[in-house]
Design an enzyme around this catalytic site. Structure first.
Site, PDB file in Angstrom:
ATOM      1  N   GLY A 233       0.811  -1.216   0.000  1.00 56.01           N
ATOM      2  CA  GLY A 233       0.000   0.000   0.000  1.00 56.01           C
ATOM      3  C   GLY A 233       0.839   1.259   0.000  1.00 56.01           C
ATOM      4  O   GLY A 233       1.983   1.284  -0.464  1.00 56.01           O
ATOM      5  N   LEU A 259      -4.298  -5.579  -4.453  1.00 58.86           N
ATOM      6  CA  LEU A 259      -3.289  -4.528  -4.410  1.00 58.86           C
ATOM      7  C   LEU A 259      -1.920  -5.064  -4.001  1.00 58.86           C
ATOM      8  O   LEU A 259      -1.778  -5.673  -2.937  1.00 58.86           O
ATOM      9  CB  LEU A 259      -3.732  -3.428  -3.439  1.00 58.86           C
ATOM     10  CG  LEU A 259      -2.776  -2.253  -3.266  1.00 58.86           C
ATOM     11  CD1 LEU A 259      -2.608  -1.494  -4.582  1.00 58.86           C
ATOM     12  CD2 LEU A 259      -3.266  -1.333  -2.151  1.00 58.86           C
ATOM     13  N   ASP A 260      -0.924  -4.841  -4.862  1.00 57.83           N
ATOM     14  CA  ASP A 260       0.481  -5.184  -4.593  1.00 57.83           C
ATOM     15  C   ASP A 260       0.686  -6.655  -4.275  1.00 57.83           C
ATOM     16  O   ASP A 260       1.632  -7.025  -3.585  1.00 57.83           O
ATOM     17  CB  ASP A 260       1.028  -4.325  -3.435  1.00 57.83           C
ATOM     18  CG  ASP A 260       1.059  -2.852  -3.773  1.00 57.83           C
ATOM     19  OD1 ASP A 260       1.191  -2.524  -4.965  1.00 57.83           O
ATOM     20  OD2 ASP A 260       0.936  -2.026  -2.847  1.00 57.83           O
ATOM     21  N   GLU A 261      -0.177  -7.518  -4.810  1.00 58.41           N
ATOM     22  CA  GLU A 261      -0.053  -8.953  -4.544  1.00 58.41           C
ATOM     23  C   GLU A 261       0.106  -9.775  -5.816  1.00 58.41           C
ATOM     24  O   GLU A 261       0.015 -10.992  -5.790  1.00 58.41           O
ATOM     25  CB  GLU A 261      -1.257  -9.453  -3.744  1.00 58.41           C
ATOM     26  CG  GLU A 261      -1.333  -8.878  -2.332  1.00 58.41           C
ATOM     27  CD  GLU A 261      -2.461  -9.474  -1.506  1.00 58.41           C
ATOM     28  OE1 GLU A 261      -3.083 -10.462  -1.979  1.00 58.41           O
ATOM     29  OE2 GLU A 261      -2.718  -8.975  -0.402  1.00 58.41           O
TER      30      GLU A 261
END
Length: 316
Positions: A233, A259-261
């Site tokens: 994040g 998100l960001d995965e």
């Protein structure tokens, strides 16, 4: 069965953009004209390498690089990347597709054949910070990134001068909570107009919608200013400073709806101490970010990455 070919679309792009996109292609010489890459994933079983090699031999190809990986030789998946030269490739590429199909069906392959001399069309999204953008543009100018950059899009006007000085079209599309959907509609229209193959988020500080991700599934590369999965994040450097970390890093990954995965392509780190404040962490981190992103983009352009579930296989 997935059968696809990596095309460079130029026919409907204005002549000015086509001419400019060829300016920085001098590093890749004529040896690329007859070079192709075959990427394969399938259930592991005996005979895959033998059949692929025999097929290429019968086509008159010369294998110059070959890499393979198995998750489990007994019951796992097999991944393979073969780079080869073949005379008169442009005239034989359709024949290669058709003649390889029986082998692909025999081994239940997902596969892709791409031509090394056909440059992928890369759009870059950026916000206020230009360090990752500038690194990509520098490597592109230097010929280290064999790509076309037909368009750059930003939600801020800051990079306009940098981009337009190279003759690349720049679009400033502001994004707010209320205008986000309309902004994405405009962005997607531009990407379609310029026939973009994939998107690079060079510190583009906006979350893309599910619809955007689906249209460019596994074709969006993001740089996250943290060594994921730590500090997912926003504001990772501030949180890293508060946590007193001894290592900071950056992660390039494919974008997914989480998100960001998404599947991680490349990461790097550097040691820090308690003496570094947040601004120093950001400065050091910026150096890591730009090199990590450039490596990930280079590997994508060279068809070195295969995705398996939420992981990547990156062939050297």
């Amino acid at each position: 069965m997935i059968v696809s070919n990596t095309h460079t679309h130029v026919s409907n792009v204005p002549a000015k953009e086509r001419a400019h996109s060829r300016t920085y292609s001098f590093v890749h010489g004529n040896h690329q004209a007859n070079r192709a890459r075959l990427l394969i994933s399938c259930p592991d079983q005996p005979g895959i390498v033998a059949h692929v090699s025999q097929f290429l031999y019968e086509q008159g190809a010369n294998i110059v690089h070959s890499n393979q990986y198995s998750t489990d030789p007994e019951s796992g998946l097999f991944f393979m990347r073969v780079e080869f030269d073949i005379p008169d490739l442009d005239t034989h590429k359709n024949t290669l597709h058709n003649q390889f199909q029986p082998i692909a069906e025999k081994f239940a392959m997902d596969w892709k054949l791409s031509l090394a001399n056909q440059r992928k069309r890369m759009a870059i999204f950026v916000s206020k910070e230009e360090h990752c953008l500038r690194e990509l543009l520098w490597q592109w100018q230097n010929g280290d990134l064999y790509a076309e950059i037909p368009v750059i899009i930003s939600n801020h006007p800051i990079a306009k001068k940098t981009v337009e000085s190279l003759g690349v079209p720049f679009f400033h599309i502001p994004v707010t909570r209320d205008t986000k959907a309309e902004a994405e509609r405009q962005q997607l229209k531009i990407l379609e107009q310029y026939q973009v193959d994939f998107v690079v988020l060079a510190r583009y500080m906006q979350i893309l919608s599910s619809n955007f991700n689906q249209i460019y599934k596994n074709q969006i590369i993001n740089i996250h200013h943290s060594f994921l999965p730590a500090f997912i994040g926003s504001n990772p450097y501030a949180r890293a400073y508060e946590r007193g970390v001894k290592l900071i890093g950056a992660t390039a990954h494919y974008v997914t709806e989480n998100l960001d995965e998404g599947p991680i392509i490349e990461q790097d780190v550097q040691r820090v101490t308690h003496q570094y404040d947040i601004e120093e962490l950001k400065r050091i981190g910026a150096q890591i970010e730009r090199t990590v992103l450039a490596r990930a983009v280079s590997w994508h352009l060279e068809d070195r990455i295969l995705i398996h579930q939420n992981k990547t296989i990156v062939f050297e």
